[in-house]
Scaffold this motif. Structure first.
Motif, PDB file in Angstrom:
ATOM      1  N   VAL A 184      -5.895 -10.693 -28.777  1.00 51.18           N
ATOM      2  CA  VAL A 184      -6.925  -9.958 -28.034  1.00 51.18           C
ATOM      3  C   VAL A 184      -6.481  -8.498 -27.937  1.00 51.18           C
ATOM      4  O   VAL A 184      -5.649  -8.160 -27.107  1.00 51.18           O
ATOM      5  CB  VAL A 184      -7.141 -10.542 -26.617  1.00 51.18           C
ATOM      6  N   HIS A 200      -5.339 -12.733 -18.128  1.00 51.13           N
ATOM      7  CA  HIS A 200      -6.401 -12.877 -19.128  1.00 51.13           C
ATOM      8  C   HIS A 200      -5.851 -13.256 -20.502  1.00 51.13           C
ATOM      9  O   HIS A 200      -6.589 -13.673 -21.377  1.00 51.13           O
ATOM     10  CB  HIS A 200      -7.224 -11.595 -19.209  1.00 51.13           C
TER      11      HIS A 200
ATOM     12  N   ARG B 142      -8.342  -9.559 -11.535  1.00 49.58           N
ATOM     13  CA  ARG B 142      -9.104 -10.696 -12.073  1.00 49.58           C
ATOM     14  C   ARG B 142     -10.284 -10.220 -12.919  1.00 49.58           C
ATOM     15  O   ARG B 142     -10.955 -11.012 -13.561  1.00 49.58           O
ATOM     16  CB  ARG B 142      -9.577 -11.601 -10.939  1.00 49.58           C
ATOM     17  N   PHE B 143     -10.534  -8.910 -12.888  1.00 48.43           N
ATOM     18  CA  PHE B 143     -11.550  -8.351 -13.775  1.00 48.43           C
ATOM     19  C   PHE B 143     -11.004  -8.232 -15.189  1.00 48.43           C
ATOM     20  O   PHE B 143     -10.351  -7.268 -15.536  1.00 48.43           O
ATOM     21  CB  PHE B 143     -11.991  -6.975 -13.281  1.00 48.43           C
ATOM     22  N   GLY B 144     -11.273  -9.243 -15.988  1.00 48.90           N
ATOM     23  CA  GLY B 144     -10.895  -9.191 -17.397  1.00 48.90           C
ATOM     24  C   GLY B 144     -12.092  -8.745 -18.213  1.00 48.90           C
ATOM     25  O   GLY B 144     -13.120  -8.347 -17.665  1.00 48.90           O
ATOM     26  N   PRO B 145     -11.980  -8.822 -19.534  1.00 53.01           N
ATOM     27  CA  PRO B 145     -13.090  -8.407 -20.383  1.00 53.01           C
ATOM     28  C   PRO B 145     -14.448  -9.048 -20.042  1.00 53.01           C
ATOM     29  O   PRO B 145     -15.447  -8.326 -20.010  1.00 53.01           O
ATOM     30  CB  PRO B 145     -12.619  -8.792 -21.785  1.00 53.01           C
ATOM     31  N   PRO B 268     -10.059  -2.116 -13.154  1.00 52.44           N
ATOM     32  CA  PRO B 268      -9.377  -1.404 -14.227  1.00 52.44           C
ATOM     33  C   PRO B 268     -10.354  -0.908 -15.287  1.00 52.44           C
ATOM     34  O   PRO B 268     -11.343  -1.567 -15.584  1.00 52.44           O
ATOM     35  CB  PRO B 268      -8.444  -2.472 -14.823  1.00 52.44           C
ATOM     36  N   MET B 449     -16.424  -3.259 -26.760  1.00 52.66           N
ATOM     37  CA  MET B 449     -15.025  -3.690 -26.623  1.00 52.66           C
ATOM     38  C   MET B 449     -14.931  -4.899 -25.690  1.00 52.66           C
ATOM     39  O   MET B 449     -14.290  -5.893 -26.020  1.00 52.66           O
ATOM     40  CB  MET B 449     -14.216  -2.515 -26.063  1.00 52.66           C
ATOM     41  N   ARG B 452     -16.432  -8.087 -27.286  1.00 50.34           N
ATOM     42  CA  ARG B 452     -15.654  -8.652 -28.389  1.00 50.34           C
ATOM     43  C   ARG B 452     -14.293  -9.148 -27.914  1.00 50.34           C
ATOM     44  O   ARG B 452     -13.770 -10.137 -28.446  1.00 50.34           O
ATOM     45  CB  ARG B 452     -15.548  -7.628 -29.503  1.00 50.34           C
ATOM     46  N   GLN B 453     -13.731  -8.490 -26.890  1.00 41.99           N
ATOM     47  CA  GLN B 453     -12.490  -9.022 -26.323  1.00 41.99           C
ATOM     48  C   GLN B 453     -12.739 -10.376 -25.673  1.00 41.99           C
ATOM     49  O   GLN B 453     -11.943 -11.300 -25.819  1.00 41.99           O
ATOM     50  CB  GLN B 453     -11.936  -8.062 -25.277  1.00 41.99           C
ATOM     51  N   ALA B 456     -12.901 -12.835 -28.314  1.00 40.24           N
ATOM     52  CA  ALA B 456     -11.572 -13.098 -28.877  1.00 40.24           C
ATOM     53  C   ALA B 456     -10.798 -14.031 -27.948  1.00 40.24           C
ATOM     54  O   ALA B 456     -10.077 -14.913 -28.388  1.00 40.24           O
ATOM     55  CB  ALA B 456     -10.809 -11.791 -29.080  1.00 40.24           C
ATOM     56  N   MET B 457     -10.986 -13.832 -26.632  1.00 40.43           N
ATOM     57  CA  MET B 457     -10.295 -14.691 -25.665  1.00 40.43           C
ATOM     58  C   MET B 457     -10.752 -16.130 -25.768  1.00 40.43           C
ATOM     59  O   MET B 457      -9.977 -17.055 -25.580  1.00 40.43           O
ATOM     60  CB  MET B 457     -10.557 -14.193 -24.237  1.00 40.43           C
TER      61      MET B 457
END
Lengths: 326, 509
Positions: A184, A200, B142-145, B268, B449, B452-453, B456-457
């Motif tokens: 990632v 994540h 906890r805010f990921g993609p 973030p 981004m 697509r991240q 990908a995860m």
């Protein structure tokens, strides 16, 4: 009047990048070190103390200019095509050998090639460290690799960007250990670190300095390092070499280069000056504070290191190959 | 609570010591200048001055750099309001209603409200930072993609509220902006897209050159193209202050902007920019007379300007509490700490209480300094408008070019600014609004981004966007907003957009 003084300092910085005409004994006008990455990054933070120390030795102003963009390609291309007179130097990271290889892979005209640069000196070379979150099940690198082998493509890692340094480190490991992890990419090393701390992704390869506080705070667990030797700050963490994965060798290194064609006497003067500069006590303190050990190498020694590193990275880029969109 | 107050006392003893006070002032002053100069934003300002802080101690350095960051948020509104040139990306929204207010002779009021809103937001959000930093920081991580993607989709909905005119035209412009935002290296594969061999386009088209070009340059060109130059606005002293009604109209937007900005700022990424968009949309959605937006609604200045200020404090939450480089600016500030041998990390608050609490206290002080610095400047800045256009506009043009060049030492950026200036002029002639383009340019790379991240995860499974609670909630909010806006279709009532269209037709007839 401190604001005034700062404005003055700014003005001086701007002036140092202005070209002068006369050609006399080197150096007779300010030298510019180009850091192809933004302020605050490894290249910038290494370039500045090097510049200060070099200035003392040469008794000649040395300034640092950040020319950023396209993962370093903009600044490196700028130095590659600038006049080879010893007044424009490059502080490069390992991306200097990755970018031309990636250009080749995509069949596009290269922004620059490695032989456009003359190596002057290696300043630092920190092996990357594999870290996982403290609450994850893997206690050792062996457990991690075995689990990855059982579940190909299931364990994820973050990186500083596709074909970036942190991606390449992981790629070398995957190739050496015959495992497949899920990649990632993030836009830079900072976001990649944020991603693993937020849970994540599962793993990250990172330079020791930035992750040490998180290891000490018990948030991250180091499993193994990519170095030739163990890292001084983490003596209990083994290297992949010890574990039998000799090809998993990778360093986040910073070195100084001049454009090819720079006259030999100028190169010699710079090399001699650098040898003195790295022993400067202020320089040592500055690098100490960054928790980055000095790994000074010159001449044949640096060339060998650089070539071996470039070979591994070129292979790594080719192994990744072109990434096709799903 | 008591402990916090004791710590705060310690902080104030640090912050009020002469050297720290001096550097806070210097930082705020430079920040204001950086914000006022078109093109140079807080990131560029902090980056340029980072080397100058190497000689200071860690606390002084951090206090000064932070001052530049939030000072820039104060200064950023000035040129947006007076000349429709965003001083930095987070002030883009202020250009719309702030400049409209200036054309109506309310420039002083707009500037004063922006300053006061910034002050309220800056101070209130430091309180939030002080009491909530550790628990909020873990939440922010906890805010990921997937969560970021959902938030950005909400940001995209702002488009619907950005233009008072034709929805079709607004969406066309947004699509153009999103396309422009696709230029550059594909972050997931390394392909160059639409770069045509220009290495500088690898990072895509910068927001600032585009915004300065589309707003500022096109305005200059449009004015120059008029047969008779517009009258020079001569502000009178009593018009400098906001009226009672304007205060009343901006109170709630300031409060909402503060809370919204702080919450979004914690996340973030480059969240302080998004916070101003979301605030603008919220204000327009809640406004009793949404048709006034775009024509000088004071809420359209008060909300976003407060939001971008409290977002800066929000951005410090994960940085200070966890040592996480939560965005480009916190990353530079963390580097500044490392240069001084302070290792930023989860233990920072415990190990460096003087630094942390001194920093907090200096932000209280800094916001007061900025208010004192900015309110008197309102009179000075407004008088800039008295300068005749033949002198004023070439001068602005020079500053725009210098500012945009200085950020990256890049001539390509200057060309982008000039080209988008011409484009903006043509679009205005054709009656298209340019703000949605800027929004598209900002959001496109981030949305792509994040999506697509996320994929990908999850190895390509879209379910990741709905199974994670935060992103599911955000997507639900977005869906609800879309459904709400469809209501007029069903109930056959006229919404403000239709009323406005009718009114405009009436004018033309």
């Amino acid at each position: 009047m401190t604001p005034g003084r700062i404005a003055l300092a700014l003005l001086l910085v701007l002036c140092t990048s202005a070209p002068a005409a006369a050609q006399e004994a080197y150096p007779s006008r300010p030298i510019t070190i180009v850091a192809p990455f933004p302020p605050g990054g490894v290249a910038d933070l290494t370039a500045r103390p090097v510049g200060v120390a070099l200035e003392k030795v040469l008794r000649n102003p040395v300034g640092v200019v950040n020319k950023t963009g396209a993962a370093g390609a903009v600044g490196m291309q700028y130095v590659a095509t600038s006049r080879p007179d010893g007044y424009t130097l490059l502080l490069a990271l390992s991306s200097i050998s990755i970018i031309p290889e990636a250009d080749k892979l995509f069949g596009r005209p290269p922004a620059f090639t490695v032989d456009q640069f003359e190596p002057l000196a290696l300043i630092s070379a920190d092996p990357t460290i594999l870290v996982v979150r403290a609450e994850s099940p893997w206690k050792t690198a062996r457990e991690f690799i075995e689990d990855a082998r059982k579940r190909p493509g299931q364990i994820s890692f973050s990186s500083s960007g596709v074909y970036g340094t942190l991606h390449m480190a992981m790629e070398l490991l995957q190739h050496a250990a015959g495992i497949k992890l899920r990649h990632v990419p993030y836009a830079g090393a900072g976001p990649a670190l944020t991603a693993i701390l937020g849970g994540h992704v599962d793993a990250l390869a990172s330079g020791p300095a930035v992750i040490l506080p998180h290891i000490k705070a018990g948030k991250l667990r180091p499993l193994a390092g990519w170095g030739d030797k163990r890292v001084a700050a983490l003596p209990e963490v083994p290297t992949f070499k010890e574990l039998g994965y000799a090809e998993a060798e990778f360093y986040i290194w910073a070195g100084l280069f001049a454009p090819t064609g720079t006259p030999e006497p100028v190169l010699q003067k710079l090399r001699d000056a650098l040898r003195v500069a790295v022993n400067d006590s202020d320089f040592k303190t500055a690098m100490d504070k960054l928790e980055t050990p000095i790994a000074f190498k010159q001449g044949e020694e640096f060339r060998k290191f650089f070539e071996a590193d470039a070979r591994r990275l070129a292979e790594g880029v080719r192994n990744v190959g072109r990434i096709e969109a799903k | 609570m008591l402990e916090t107050l004791q710590n705060l006392y310690l902080g104030f003893t640090v912050a009020l010591s002469p050297p720290v006070l001096l550097y806070a002032f210097v930082g705020c002053f430079i920040g204001t200048v950086v914000g006022v100069l078109p093109g140079v934003g807080p990131l560029a300002g902090i980056s340029l001055l980072l080397p100058a802080t190497f000689g200071l101690n860690a606390t002084n350095a951090i206090v000064m750099l932070a001052g530049i960051y939030y000072g820039a948020m104060y200064g950023g509104s000035t040129t947006s309001i007076l000349m429709r040139i965003p001083g930095e990306a987070a002030s883009v929204m202020t250009c719309i209603d702030g400049y409209a207010m200036a054309r109506k002779g309310r420039a002083g009021a707009a500037l004063a409200i922006a300053a006061v809103g910034s002050y309220v937001a800056g101070t209130a959000s430091v309180v939030g930072l002080m009491f909530l930093a550790p628990p909020l920081a873990s939440f922010a991580l906890r805010f990921g993609p997937p969560e970021y993607f959902a938030l950005l989709l909400l940001g995209l909905l702002v488009l619907a509220y950005m233009s008072g005119g034709s929805m079709l035209k607004a969406l066309t412009m947004a699509a153009l902006g999103l396309l422009l935002g696709m230029i550059g290296i594909d972050q997931m594969t390394g392909y160059f897209r639409f770069a045509y061999g220009v290495v500088e386009l690898g990072d895509g088209i910068g927001v600032v050159p585009v915004a300065v070009g589309l707003f500022g340059l096109s305005e200059i060109l449009a004015t120059a193209g008029q047969a008779k130059p517009p009258d020079v606005i001569k502000p009178r002293l009593r018009e400098l202050l906001p009226s009672r009604q304007e205060w009343r109209d901006s109170a709630m937007p300031i409060a909402r902007g503060t809370v919204l900005g702080f919450l979004i700022g914690i996340i973030p990424g480059s969240a302080h920019i998004i916070s101003s968009f979301v605030s603008y949309a919220v204000e327009r959605r809640l406004a009793r007379r949404p048709e006034e937006f775009g024509k000088g609604a004071v809420a359209g200045v008060a909300g976003p300007e407060s939001a971008n200020n409290s977002a800066t404090s929000g951005a410090f939450v994960p940085m200070l509490a966890l040592g996480v480089p939560s965005g480009p600016i916190p990353a530079v500030m963390l580097a500044a700490m490392m240069v001084h041998g302070v290792s930023p990390g989860p233990l920072l608050i415990k190990q460096q209480p003087e630094l942390f609490w001194g920093f907090i206290a200096s932000m209280y002080v800094g916001n007061v300094v900025l208010l004192i610095l900015n309110l008197p400047l309102v009179g000075l800045f407004v008088n800039l408008l008295r300068v005749p256009y033949p002198l004023l506009y070439p001068g602005i043009l020079v500053f725009c070019i210098l500012g945009v060049y200085a950020v990256n030492n890049s001539v390509v950026d200057v060309w982008i600014m000039l080209a988008t200036g011409v484009l903006g002029y043509l679009l205005r002639k054709l009656d298209f609004e340019t703000a949605p383009i800027v929004l598209g340019v900002i959001l496109a790379p981030m949305i792509e981004m994040a999506l697509r991240q996320s994929l990908a995860m999850s190895d390509g499974h879209y379910t990741i966007l709905v199974v994670r609670p935060i992103s599911a909630v955000l997507l639900a909010v977005g869906a609800a907003l879309v459904l709400l806006s469809l209501k007029p279709l069903v109930s056959r009532g006229l919404d403000w957009r239709a009323r406005l269209a009718l009114a405009e037709k009436g004018e033309e007839l």
